[in-house]
Motif scaffolding. Structure first.
Motif, PDB file in Angstrom:
ATOM      1  N   GLY A  68     -33.018 102.989 -41.815  1.00 47.99           N
ATOM      2  CA  GLY A  68     -33.760 102.929 -40.577  1.00 47.99           C
ATOM      3  C   GLY A  68     -33.393 101.751 -39.707  1.00 47.99           C
ATOM      4  O   GLY A  68     -32.583 100.910 -40.043  1.00 47.99           O
ATOM      5  N   ASP A  69     -34.045 101.707 -38.521  1.00 50.28           N
ATOM      6  CA  ASP A  69     -33.775 100.681 -37.518  1.00 50.28           C
ATOM      7  C   ASP A  69     -34.906  99.663 -37.518  1.00 50.28           C
ATOM      8  O   ASP A  69     -36.085 100.010 -37.477  1.00 50.28           O
ATOM      9  CB  ASP A  69     -33.648 101.314 -36.135  1.00 50.28           C
ATOM     10  N   THR A  95     -34.363  88.041 -39.921  1.00 42.50           N
ATOM     11  CA  THR A  95     -33.787  88.934 -40.923  1.00 42.50           C
ATOM     12  C   THR A  95     -34.855  89.920 -41.359  1.00 42.50           C
ATOM     13  O   THR A  95     -35.877  89.533 -41.932  1.00 42.50           O
ATOM     14  CB  THR A  95     -33.291  88.143 -42.148  1.00 42.50           C
ATOM     15  N   TRP A  96     -34.627  91.207 -41.092  1.00 39.06           N
ATOM     16  CA  TRP A  96     -35.594  92.251 -41.413  1.00 39.06           C
ATOM     17  C   TRP A  96     -35.075  93.091 -42.580  1.00 39.06           C
ATOM     18  O   TRP A  96     -33.903  93.434 -42.632  1.00 39.06           O
ATOM     19  CB  TRP A  96     -35.853  93.138 -40.211  1.00 39.06           C
ATOM     20  N   VAL A  97     -35.971  93.410 -43.485  1.00 40.91           N
ATOM     21  CA  VAL A  97     -35.635  94.222 -44.650  1.00 40.91           C
ATOM     22  C   VAL A  97     -36.378  95.546 -44.540  1.00 40.91           C
ATOM     23  O   VAL A  97     -37.618  95.570 -44.567  1.00 40.91           O
ATOM     24  CB  VAL A  97     -36.033  93.514 -45.961  1.00 40.91           C
ATOM     25  N   PRO A  98     -35.673  96.661 -44.378  1.00 45.64           N
ATOM     26  CA  PRO A  98     -36.363  97.957 -44.278  1.00 45.64           C
ATOM     27  C   PRO A  98     -36.772  98.495 -45.637  1.00 45.64           C
ATOM     28  O   PRO A  98     -36.065  98.347 -46.635  1.00 45.64           O
ATOM     29  CB  PRO A  98     -35.304  98.856 -43.633  1.00 45.64           C
ATOM     30  N   GLN A 109     -38.866 102.183 -46.854  1.00 40.41           N
ATOM     31  CA  GLN A 109     -39.563 103.396 -46.446  1.00 40.41           C
ATOM     32  C   GLN A 109     -39.620 103.458 -44.915  1.00 40.41           C
ATOM     33  O   GLN A 109     -38.594 103.460 -44.256  1.00 40.41           O
ATOM     34  CB  GLN A 109     -40.937 103.462 -47.118  1.00 40.41           C
ATOM     35  N   ASP A 110     -40.819 103.490 -44.299  1.00 45.37           N
ATOM     36  CA  ASP A 110     -40.884 103.636 -42.845  1.00 45.37           C
ATOM     37  C   ASP A 110     -41.242 102.335 -42.139  1.00 45.37           C
ATOM     38  O   ASP A 110     -41.638 102.334 -40.977  1.00 45.37           O
ATOM     39  CB  ASP A 110     -41.896 104.728 -42.466  1.00 45.37           C
ATOM     40  N   ARG A 111     -41.082 101.178 -42.843  1.00 42.59           N
ATOM     41  CA  ARG A 111     -41.450  99.884 -42.252  1.00 42.59           C
ATOM     42  C   ARG A 111     -40.325  98.867 -42.436  1.00 42.59           C
ATOM     43  O   ARG A 111     -39.424  99.063 -43.249  1.00 42.59           O
ATOM     44  CB  ARG A 111     -42.747  99.347 -42.858  1.00 42.59           C
ATOM     45  N   CYS A 112     -40.404  97.785 -41.657  1.00 40.93           N
ATOM     46  CA  CYS A 112     -39.464  96.676 -41.767  1.00 40.93           C
ATOM     47  C   CYS A 112     -40.250  95.395 -42.041  1.00 40.93           C
ATOM     48  O   CYS A 112     -41.345  95.212 -41.499  1.00 40.93           O
ATOM     49  CB  CYS A 112     -38.653  96.517 -40.488  1.00 40.93           C
ATOM     50  N   TYR A 113     -39.656  94.510 -42.850  1.00 43.39           N
ATOM     51  CA  TYR A 113     -40.357  93.305 -43.293  1.00 43.39           C
ATOM     52  C   TYR A 113     -39.490  92.078 -43.038  1.00 43.39           C
ATOM     53  O   TYR A 113     -38.285  92.092 -43.297  1.00 43.39           O
ATOM     54  CB  TYR A 113     -40.692  93.399 -44.784  1.00 43.39           C
ATOM     55  N   HIS A 114     -40.156  91.023 -42.559  1.00 47.27           N
ATOM     56  CA  HIS A 114     -39.494  89.729 -42.378  1.00 47.27           C
ATOM     57  C   HIS A 114     -40.182  88.715 -43.276  1.00 47.27           C
ATOM     58  O   HIS A 114     -41.365  88.412 -43.101  1.00 47.27           O
ATOM     59  CB  HIS A 114     -39.563  89.274 -40.922  1.00 47.27           C
ATOM     60  N   PHE A 115     -39.435  88.187 -44.260  1.00 47.14           N
ATOM     61  CA  PHE A 115     -39.946  87.185 -45.180  1.00 47.14           C
ATOM     62  C   PHE A 115     -39.678  85.808 -44.566  1.00 47.14           C
ATOM     63  O   PHE A 115     -38.529  85.365 -44.494  1.00 47.14           O
ATOM     64  CB  PHE A 115     -39.263  87.308 -46.543  1.00 47.14           C
ATOM     65  N   VAL A 116     -40.735  85.127 -44.115  1.00 45.79           N
ATOM     66  CA  VAL A 116     -40.594  83.854 -43.406  1.00 45.79           C
ATOM     67  C   VAL A 116     -40.196  82.759 -44.390  1.00 45.79           C
ATOM     68  O   VAL A 116     -40.788  82.628 -45.469  1.00 45.79           O
ATOM     69  CB  VAL A 116     -41.906  83.470 -42.706  1.00 45.79           C
ATOM     70  N   HIS A 117     -39.183  81.987 -44.026  1.00 48.06           N
ATOM     71  CA  HIS A 117     -38.778  80.852 -44.848  1.00 48.06           C
ATOM     72  C   HIS A 117     -38.184  79.789 -43.939  1.00 48.06           C
ATOM     73  O   HIS A 117     -37.658  80.088 -42.860  1.00 48.06           O
ATOM     74  CB  HIS A 117     -37.756  81.249 -45.919  1.00 48.06           C
ATOM     75  N   GLY A 118     -38.270  78.530 -44.372  1.00 48.69           N
ATOM     76  CA  GLY A 118     -37.766  77.430 -43.576  1.00 48.69           C
ATOM     77  C   GLY A 118     -36.255  77.389 -43.548  1.00 48.69           C
ATOM     78  O   GLY A 118     -35.584  77.915 -44.439  1.00 48.69           O
TER      79      GLY A 118
END
Length: 243
Positions: free
Chosen positions: A30-31, A38-41, A43-52
């Motif tokens: 997916g898009d 940095t986004w990690v897809p 299923q039907d969602r995208c996730y951004h894991f915040v880090h310093g």
């Protein structure tokens, strides 16, 4: 040194196979937003894991976590598979255990917990010692422990946590992409990698076999049997000619 290089190359090949299997398992298709994050897809969602930037774990208040995800949502967990994805991917971003803020609040109207997107809370994974009534309703927030995947009620005002994950729903175009295409691409990639591994193994075996055959058929000069027979005949003739 040659066997060592072959072993190292094969190890790299198998690591690629493992990563491709993770892509297939988690459905990373997916898009996602094309910004500097940095986004990690999944299923039907995208996730951004915040880090310093310095790759160190920091602490964030609940308000700070919401501001970091401005324009997106704080992490919501809708299923056991999504909860499992978060705890398995977290070590790729953070070192050690992290407590992640969840985008959940206590709705005084319904007297129940709800997600910020107003979705009702269907799936839960509370710790045995935690329940939604442990705190005052307006001060009830929730954090997810990355080492266990369990949820715990914490104070929205007094608590600071070291994990923030932003999420967003993928575009409709991305959600409509057939997953069969990804599966086919992953299978073809794995087959190609396996083929390369087989060629490397065959060449290494051929090299070893060639050395063995060459040693087995090492050149030895033939016995000079004919010359020995001729010598015996000469001696016999000399014996017969003696009176």
């Amino acid at each position: 040194m040659e066997p060592v290089r072959r072993k190292h190359h094969l190890g790299s090949v198998w690591r690629c196979v493992f990563l491709l299997s993770l892509l297939l398992k988690f459905g990373l298709t997916g898009d996602c937003p094309a910004d500097a994050r940095t986004w990690v897809p999944f299923q039907d969602r995208c996730y951004h894991f915040v880090h310093g930037e310095e790759d160190k774990i920091k602490s964030y208040t609940f308000e700070r976590a919401k501001s970091l995800c401005q324009g997106f949502e704080l992490l919501t967990i809708q299923s056991a598979e999504e909860n499992d994805f978060v705890i398995k991917y977290s070590p790729e971003v953070w070192k050690g255990n992290v407590n992640v803020w969840l985008g959940m609040f206590y709705d005084t109207s319904s007297e129940d917990m709800r997600w910020f997107g107003e979705d009702p809370v269907g799936f839960t994974n509370w710790e045995e010692s935690s329940s939604p009534s442990d705190l005052m309703p307006l001060d009830t927030c929730v954090t997810l422990h990355s080492n266990t995947g369990k949820w715990e009620n914490v104070s929205c005002q007094d608590e600071v946590e070291n994990g923030v994950i932003c999420e967003i729903v993928q575009t409709e175009e991305a959600k409509q992409k057939p997953s069969a295409l990804l599966s086919a691409l992953v299978v073809l990639s794995v087959m190609a990698i396996m083929g390369i591994s087989a060629v490397i193994w065959f060449l290494s075996q051929k090299h070893n076999l060639g050395s063995t055959i060459f040693t087995a058929f090492e050149y030895h000069p033939p016995f000079r049997v004919l010359e020995a027979d001729q010598s015996c005949l000469v001696e016999a003739e000399e014996t017969d000619s003696v009176p």
